[in-house]
Design a protein around this motif. Structure first.
Motif, PDB file in Angstrom:
ATOM      1  N   ILE A  35     -48.233 -33.223 -47.089  1.00 46.12           N
ATOM      2  CA  ILE A  35     -49.052 -32.816 -45.949  1.00 46.12           C
ATOM      3  C   ILE A  35     -49.523 -31.378 -46.132  1.00 46.12           C
ATOM      4  CG2 ILE A  35     -47.855 -34.350 -44.331  1.00 46.12           C
ATOM      5  CD1 ILE A  35     -46.392 -31.839 -43.288  1.00 46.12           C
ATOM      6  N   SER A  36     -50.466 -30.974 -45.296  1.00 46.51           N
ATOM      7  CA  SER A  36     -50.885 -29.578 -45.223  1.00 46.51           C
ATOM      8  C   SER A  36     -50.558 -29.069 -43.834  1.00 46.51           C
ATOM      9  CB  SER A  36     -52.388 -29.455 -45.511  1.00 46.51           C
ATOM     10  OG  SER A  36     -53.123 -30.182 -44.554  1.00 46.51           O
ATOM     11  N   GLY A  37     -50.645 -27.760 -43.658  1.00 46.83           N
ATOM     12  CA  GLY A  37     -50.381 -27.184 -42.352  1.00 46.83           C
ATOM     13  C   GLY A  37     -48.977 -26.599 -42.259  1.00 46.83           C
ATOM     14  N   ARG A  38     -48.593 -26.232 -41.031  1.00 47.25           N
ATOM     15  CA  ARG A  38     -47.296 -25.591 -40.814  1.00 47.25           C
ATOM     16  C   ARG A  38     -46.515 -26.340 -39.755  1.00 47.25           C
ATOM     17  NH1 ARG A  38     -47.380 -19.958 -38.845  1.00 47.25           N
ATOM     18  NH2 ARG A  38     -48.986 -20.730 -37.425  1.00 47.25           N
ATOM     19  N   ILE A  39     -45.197 -26.206 -39.794  1.00 47.02           N
ATOM     20  CA  ILE A  39     -44.321 -26.710 -38.752  1.00 47.02           C
ATOM     21  C   ILE A  39     -43.733 -25.494 -38.048  1.00 47.02           C
ATOM     22  CG2 ILE A  39     -42.242 -28.027 -38.219  1.00 47.02           C
ATOM     23  CD1 ILE A  39     -42.755 -29.621 -40.790  1.00 47.02           C
ATOM     24  N   VAL A  40     -43.995 -25.384 -36.751  1.00 43.56           N
ATOM     25  CA  VAL A  40     -43.527 -24.238 -35.971  1.00 43.56           C
ATOM     26  C   VAL A  40     -42.711 -24.761 -34.798  1.00 43.56           C
ATOM     27  CG1 VAL A  40     -44.194 -22.218 -34.634  1.00 43.56           C
ATOM     28  CG2 VAL A  40     -45.558 -22.907 -36.613  1.00 43.56           C
ATOM     29  N   VAL A  41     -41.481 -24.297 -34.680  1.00 39.56           N
ATOM     30  CA  VAL A  41     -40.603 -24.698 -33.584  1.00 39.56           C
ATOM     31  C   VAL A  41     -40.255 -23.451 -32.772  1.00 39.56           C
ATOM     32  CG1 VAL A  41     -38.395 -25.742 -32.946  1.00 39.56           C
ATOM     33  CG2 VAL A  41     -39.646 -26.597 -34.935  1.00 39.56           C
ATOM     34  N   GLU A  42     -40.671 -23.456 -31.507  1.00 42.80           N
ATOM     35  CA  GLU A  42     -40.420 -22.329 -30.612  1.00 42.80           C
ATOM     36  C   GLU A  42     -40.849 -21.002 -31.227  1.00 42.80           C
ATOM     37  OE1 GLU A  42     -36.290 -22.738 -29.557  1.00 42.80           O
ATOM     38  OE2 GLU A  42     -36.743 -24.202 -27.993  1.00 42.80           O
ATOM     39  N   GLY A  43     -42.046 -21.017 -31.818  1.00 41.20           N
ATOM     40  CA  GLY A  43     -42.631 -19.799 -32.353  1.00 41.20           C
ATOM     41  C   GLY A  43     -42.178 -19.413 -33.745  1.00 41.20           C
ATOM     42  N   ARG A  44     -41.266 -20.187 -34.343  1.00 44.86           N
ATOM     43  CA  ARG A  44     -40.758 -19.848 -35.677  1.00 44.86           C
ATOM     44  C   ARG A  44     -41.183 -20.899 -36.688  1.00 44.86           C
ATOM     45  NH1 ARG A  44     -34.465 -18.567 -35.415  1.00 44.86           N
ATOM     46  NH2 ARG A  44     -34.958 -18.077 -37.586  1.00 44.86           N
ATOM     47  N   ALA A  45     -41.789 -20.457 -37.788  1.00 43.87           N
ATOM     48  CA  ALA A  45     -42.188 -21.380 -38.852  1.00 43.87           C
ATOM     49  C   ALA A  45     -40.945 -21.987 -39.493  1.00 43.87           C
ATOM     50  CB  ALA A  45     -43.026 -20.653 -39.892  1.00 43.87           C
ATOM     51  N   GLN A  46     -41.008 -23.271 -39.790  1.00 43.72           N
ATOM     52  CA  GLN A  46     -39.851 -23.979 -40.327  1.00 43.72           C
ATOM     53  C   GLN A  46     -40.190 -24.638 -41.655  1.00 43.72           C
ATOM     54  OE1 GLN A  46     -36.865 -23.987 -38.913  1.00 43.72           O
ATOM     55  NE2 GLN A  46     -37.343 -23.127 -36.901  1.00 43.72           N
ATOM     56  N   GLN A  47     -39.181 -24.712 -42.524  1.00 42.62           N
ATOM     57  CA  GLN A  47     -39.282 -25.449 -43.783  1.00 42.62           C
ATOM     58  C   GLN A  47     -38.087 -26.390 -43.852  1.00 42.62           C
ATOM     59  OE1 GLN A  47     -41.587 -25.371 -46.182  1.00 42.62           O
ATOM     60  NE2 GLN A  47     -42.824 -23.609 -45.595  1.00 42.62           N
ATOM     61  N   PHE A  48     -38.336 -27.679 -43.683  1.00 42.66           N
ATOM     62  CA  PHE A  48     -37.245 -28.647 -43.681  1.00 42.66           C
ATOM     63  C   PHE A  48     -37.167 -29.342 -45.039  1.00 42.66           C
ATOM     64  CE2 PHE A  48     -38.465 -29.143 -38.980  1.00 42.66           C
ATOM     65  CZ  PHE A  48     -37.695 -28.049 -38.632  1.00 42.66           C
ATOM     66  N   ALA A  49     -36.080 -29.087 -45.767  1.00 47.81           N
ATOM     67  CA  ALA A  49     -35.881 -29.741 -47.063  1.00 47.81           C
ATOM     68  C   ALA A  49     -35.101 -31.040 -46.932  1.00 47.81           C
ATOM     69  CB  ALA A  49     -35.153 -28.792 -48.017  1.00 47.81           C
TER      70      ALA A  49
END
Length: 210
Positions: free
Chosen positions: A11-25
């Motif tokens: 995918i493209s784009g970002r995952i943001v949870v409660e204002g914080r960018a996340q990287q889920f491995a």
């Protein structure tokens, strides 16, 4: 991919949870960030049907019941019993295997498993597929309650009445492309179906003059 099962390269784009960018491995990363996922295929992906109800419920939240390397069986049992009562799961006991339950009660076990991880964001893929009307109504009530309590719910469904009844905002996809974003007041069966088939609509060509 959002839940960390597949690599982000899909995918493209970002995952943001409660204002914080996340990287889920991994799903463990997503659970730690407050996400829960009920898959479309509950029997093969959300549950281990040959294990008891209790073990399925606590599988993703075991660390809550472990102290000094030992499982606190009393605390685990109490949490399972509360879940059975809160979700009105019809089962002879928490010790029976999940495959002995009806489809609706299996889905409730999958939801209980998510709830025990104490999530803030729910990803629900076809949450009422293949279950009876009574169980559907109970799951709708649970999802509405979670939303009222401040949880975010992202639900994918192919059932139009379900979408129209449950969703505050409807995003329509056609062949993987976003073709419409509709507020609740704008969403109708006609507009959703038009967007869902947008890429299949062919404009008649002008007649050729010879």
């Amino acid at each position: 991919t959002i839940y960390g099962v597949y690599p982000r390269s899909r995918i493209s784009g970002r995952i943001v949870v409660e204002g914080r960018a996340q990287q889920f491995a991994s799903p463990q990363d997503a659970i730690a960030a407050g996400l829960a996922f009920v898959t479309e295929d509950r029997k093969n992906q959300s549950l281990i049907v040959k294990l008891p109800v209790a073990e399925n419920m606590t599988l993703a939240a075991l660390k809550r019941f472990v102290s000094n390397g030992f499982l606190r069986l009393r605390a685990e049992s109490a949490a399972v019993q509360r879940s059975i009562e809160q979700l009105h799961i019809k089962t002879p006991s928490a010790a029976v295997n999940v495959d002995t339950l009806s489809g609706g009660n299996q889905q409730k076990v999958a939801l209980a498993k998510c709830l025990l991880t104490e999530p803030r964001i729910f990803l629900l893929d076809e949450p009422t597929r293949g279950i009876d009307v009574g169980a559907k109504a109970e799951i709708y009530a649970l999802v509405s309650h979670l939303a009222q309590e401040g949880a975010a719910v992202l639900m994918a469904s192919s059932e139009l009445p379900e979408i129209l009844a449950m969703c505050d905002r409807v995003l329509v996809l056609c062949e993987g492309e976003l073709t419409a974003t509709l507020a609740r007041a704008e969403a109708t069966q006609e507009r959703i179906m038009e967007a869902a088939t947008a890429l299949y609509q062919v404009t008649p060509s002008q007649p050729e003059i010879v």
